[in-house]
Design a protein around this motif. Structure first.
Motif, PDB file in Angstrom:
ATOM      1  N   ILE A  19       1.223   4.800   3.901  1.00 52.99           N
ATOM      2  CA  ILE A  19       2.124   4.782   5.060  1.00 52.99           C
ATOM      3  C   ILE A  19       3.579   4.759   4.600  1.00 52.99           C
ATOM      4  CG2 ILE A  19       2.945   3.364   7.002  1.00 52.99           C
ATOM      5  CD1 ILE A  19      -0.038   2.489   7.379  1.00 52.99           C
ATOM      6  N   VAL A  20       3.936   3.824   3.715  1.00 53.47           N
ATOM      7  CA  VAL A  20       5.350   3.656   3.351  1.00 53.47           C
ATOM      8  C   VAL A  20       5.884   4.822   2.535  1.00 53.47           C
ATOM      9  CG1 VAL A  20       5.255   1.139   3.522  1.00 53.47           C
ATOM     10  CG2 VAL A  20       5.010   2.222   1.284  1.00 53.47           C
ATOM     11  N   THR A  21       4.993   5.634   1.972  1.00 57.39           N
ATOM     12  CA  THR A  21       5.450   6.804   1.202  1.00 57.39           C
ATOM     13  C   THR A  21       5.318   8.101   1.989  1.00 57.39           C
ATOM     14  OG1 THR A  21       3.281   7.009   0.127  1.00 57.39           O
ATOM     15  CG2 THR A  21       4.973   5.731  -1.039  1.00 57.39           C
ATOM     16  N   ASP A  22       4.992   7.995   3.263  1.00 56.72           N
ATOM     17  CA  ASP A  22       4.863   9.164   4.126  1.00 56.72           C
ATOM     18  C   ASP A  22       6.236   9.517   4.701  1.00 56.72           C
ATOM     19  OD1 ASP A  22       4.454  10.704   6.630  1.00 56.72           O
ATOM     20  OD2 ASP A  22       2.334  10.404   6.183  1.00 56.72           O
ATOM     21  N   THR A  23       6.671  10.742   4.467  1.00 59.96           N
ATOM     22  CA  THR A  23       7.988  11.177   4.953  1.00 59.96           C
ATOM     23  C   THR A  23       8.111  11.007   6.463  1.00 59.96           C
ATOM     24  OG1 THR A  23       8.150  12.741   3.117  1.00 59.96           O
ATOM     25  CG2 THR A  23       9.619  13.112   4.986  1.00 59.96           C
ATOM     26  N   ALA A  24       7.065  11.355   7.204  1.00 59.08           N
ATOM     27  CA  ALA A  24       7.115  11.240   8.671  1.00 59.08           C
ATOM     28  C   ALA A  24       7.294   9.788   9.107  1.00 59.08           C
ATOM     29  CB  ALA A  24       5.851  11.837   9.292  1.00 59.08           C
ATOM     30  N   GLY A  46       7.598  10.840 -13.219  1.00 59.84           N
ATOM     31  CA  GLY A  46       6.536  10.336 -14.099  1.00 59.84           C
ATOM     32  C   GLY A  46       5.398   9.839 -13.231  1.00 59.84           C
ATOM     33  N   ASN A  47       4.988   8.590 -13.408  1.00 58.23           N
ATOM     34  CA  ASN A  47       3.917   7.991 -12.605  1.00 58.23           C
ATOM     35  C   ASN A  47       4.433   7.237 -11.391  1.00 58.23           C
ATOM     36  OD1 ASN A  47       1.829   8.893 -14.294  1.00 58.23           O
ATOM     37  ND2 ASN A  47       2.138   7.179 -15.695  1.00 58.23           N
ATOM     38  N   ASP A  48       5.746   7.206 -11.205  1.00 59.14           N
ATOM     39  CA  ASP A  48       6.350   6.476 -10.093  1.00 59.14           C
ATOM     40  C   ASP A  48       6.527   7.375  -8.870  1.00 59.14           C
ATOM     41  OD1 ASP A  48       6.586   4.212 -11.701  1.00 59.14           O
ATOM     42  OD2 ASP A  48       8.656   4.679 -12.269  1.00 59.14           O
ATOM     43  N   THR A  49       6.528   6.760  -7.701  1.00 59.24           N
ATOM     44  CA  THR A  49       6.846   7.439  -6.452  1.00 59.24           C
ATOM     45  C   THR A  49       8.207   6.916  -5.994  1.00 59.24           C
ATOM     46  OG1 THR A  49       4.510   7.606  -5.864  1.00 59.24           O
ATOM     47  CG2 THR A  49       6.111   7.881  -4.071  1.00 59.24           C
ATOM     48  N   VAL A  50       9.128   7.835  -5.779  1.00 65.29           N
ATOM     49  CA  VAL A  50      10.506   7.465  -5.433  1.00 65.29           C
ATOM     50  C   VAL A  50      10.791   7.883  -3.991  1.00 65.29           C
ATOM     51  CG1 VAL A  50      12.943   7.730  -6.029  1.00 65.29           C
ATOM     52  CG2 VAL A  50      11.200   7.773  -7.844  1.00 65.29           C
ATOM     53  N   ILE A  51      11.263   6.919  -3.213  1.00 65.85           N
ATOM     54  CA  ILE A  51      11.645   7.168  -1.819  1.00 65.85           C
ATOM     55  C   ILE A  51      13.149   6.954  -1.721  1.00 65.85           C
ATOM     56  CG2 ILE A  51      11.340   6.484   0.589  1.00 65.85           C
ATOM     57  CD1 ILE A  51       8.691   5.100  -0.431  1.00 65.85           C
ATOM     58  N   ARG A  52      13.849   7.956  -1.227  1.00 65.78           N
ATOM     59  CA  ARG A  52      15.292   7.831  -1.016  1.00 65.78           C
ATOM     60  C   ARG A  52      15.568   8.133   0.454  1.00 65.78           C
ATOM     61  NH1 ARG A  52      19.897  10.562  -0.389  1.00 65.78           N
ATOM     62  NH2 ARG A  52      21.792   9.799  -1.370  1.00 65.78           N
ATOM     63  N   THR A  79      16.969   3.264  -2.046  1.00 66.55           N
ATOM     64  CA  THR A  79      16.003   3.893  -2.950  1.00 66.55           C
ATOM     65  C   THR A  79      14.945   2.876  -3.342  1.00 66.55           C
ATOM     66  OG1 THR A  79      17.740   5.337  -3.825  1.00 66.55           O
ATOM     67  CG2 THR A  79      15.725   5.127  -5.145  1.00 66.55           C
ATOM     68  N   GLU A  80      13.696   3.283  -3.229  1.00 61.77           N
ATOM     69  CA  GLU A  80      12.562   2.463  -3.653  1.00 61.77           C
ATOM     70  C   GLU A  80      11.808   3.243  -4.719  1.00 61.77           C
ATOM     71  OE1 GLU A  80      10.096   1.578  -0.277  1.00 61.77           O
ATOM     72  OE2 GLU A  80      11.833   1.029   0.944  1.00 61.77           O
ATOM     73  N   THR A  81      11.597   2.628  -5.868  1.00 64.88           N
ATOM     74  CA  THR A  81      10.820   3.255  -6.931  1.00 64.88           C
ATOM     75  C   THR A  81       9.515   2.473  -7.063  1.00 64.88           C
ATOM     76  OG1 THR A  81      12.857   3.935  -8.052  1.00 64.88           O
ATOM     77  CG2 THR A  81      10.816   3.965  -9.354  1.00 64.88           C
ATOM     78  N   TRP A  82       8.444   3.052  -6.501  1.00 63.90           N
ATOM     79  CA  TRP A  82       7.128   2.411  -6.492  1.00 63.90           C
ATOM     80  C   TRP A  82       6.382   2.766  -7.770  1.00 63.90           C
ATOM     81  CZ3 TRP A  82       5.476  -1.228  -3.223  1.00 63.90           C
ATOM     82  CH2 TRP A  82       6.192  -1.409  -2.033  1.00 63.90           C
ATOM     83  N   GLY A 157       5.132   0.140  11.022  1.00 58.64           N
ATOM     84  CA  GLY A 157       4.001   0.110  10.090  1.00 58.64           C
ATOM     85  C   GLY A 157       2.746  -0.413  10.746  1.00 58.64           C
ATOM     86  N   HIS A 158       2.885  -1.413  11.615  1.00 58.32           N
ATOM     87  CA  HIS A 158       1.729  -1.921  12.360  1.00 58.32           C
ATOM     88  C   HIS A 158       1.151  -0.849  13.272  1.00 58.32           C
ATOM     89  CE1 HIS A 158       3.288  -6.203  11.650  1.00 58.32           C
ATOM     90  NE2 HIS A 158       2.231  -6.015  10.884  1.00 58.32           N
TER      91      HIS A 158
END
Length: 163
Positions: A19-24, A46-52, A79-82, A157-158
């Protein structure tokens, strides 16, 4: 000034991460916070998922002492780097952000982890307003604004998780 928040979801950590990495989802969160405009990018490094997420917001409810720093609108960039999931499915992220062209920065971590049949998404931020003499007086206003935005994102998110 520190800001800690968490929300629980009737979902697995993997589902919350999806959910938190979904663009929509992020675009809807921008709309819920009444962003005038926004730009959402989800990518991998790399192995990280980056949300800006960059969102232009109306500068209402800003104290007079801060108005000269922000004008009529402000642009919040986060920016979140998961990082990859741990063996138990939990994930952590490095979080950073700023309000463009202002002395406001934020830095911290986020975590998604199982808690029984639910998952907890937690965020721990340190928010700084680097203005001599009045910075500490402005920080509570900034923290409240960020808290309100995060609460709207948790509420969304809920909805997405079906709770």
């Amino acid at each position: 000034m520190e800001l800690k928040m968490s929300a629980s979801y009737d979902a697995t950590p993997e589902e919350v991460f999806a959910i938190v990495t979904d663009t929509a989802f992020r675009e809807q969160a921008c709309e819920k916070t009444k962003a005038l405009s926004y730009d959402v990018k989800v990518s991998t490094s790399g192995n990280d998922t980056v949300i800006r997420v960059s969102r232009k917001m109306e500068a209402k409810d800003i104290p007079d002492m801060a108005r000269k720093f922000v004008g009529e609108t402000l642009t919040v960039v986060q920016t979140e780097t998961w990082h990859p999931a741990a063996a138990d499915g939990s994930r952590t992220a490095d979080v950073s952000g700023e309000i463009s062209n202002t002395p406001v920065t934020l830095k911290g971590t986020a975590r998604i982890a199982a808690n029984g049949a639910q998952s907890i998404q937690a965020i721990d931020l340190d928010i700084k307003v680097a203005v001599p003499l009045i910075g500490r007086k402005m920080e509570p206003f900034v923290v409240d604004a960020i808290r309100n935005g995060l609460q709207k994102e948790h509420d969304l998110g809920h909805e997405w998780s079906g709770k």
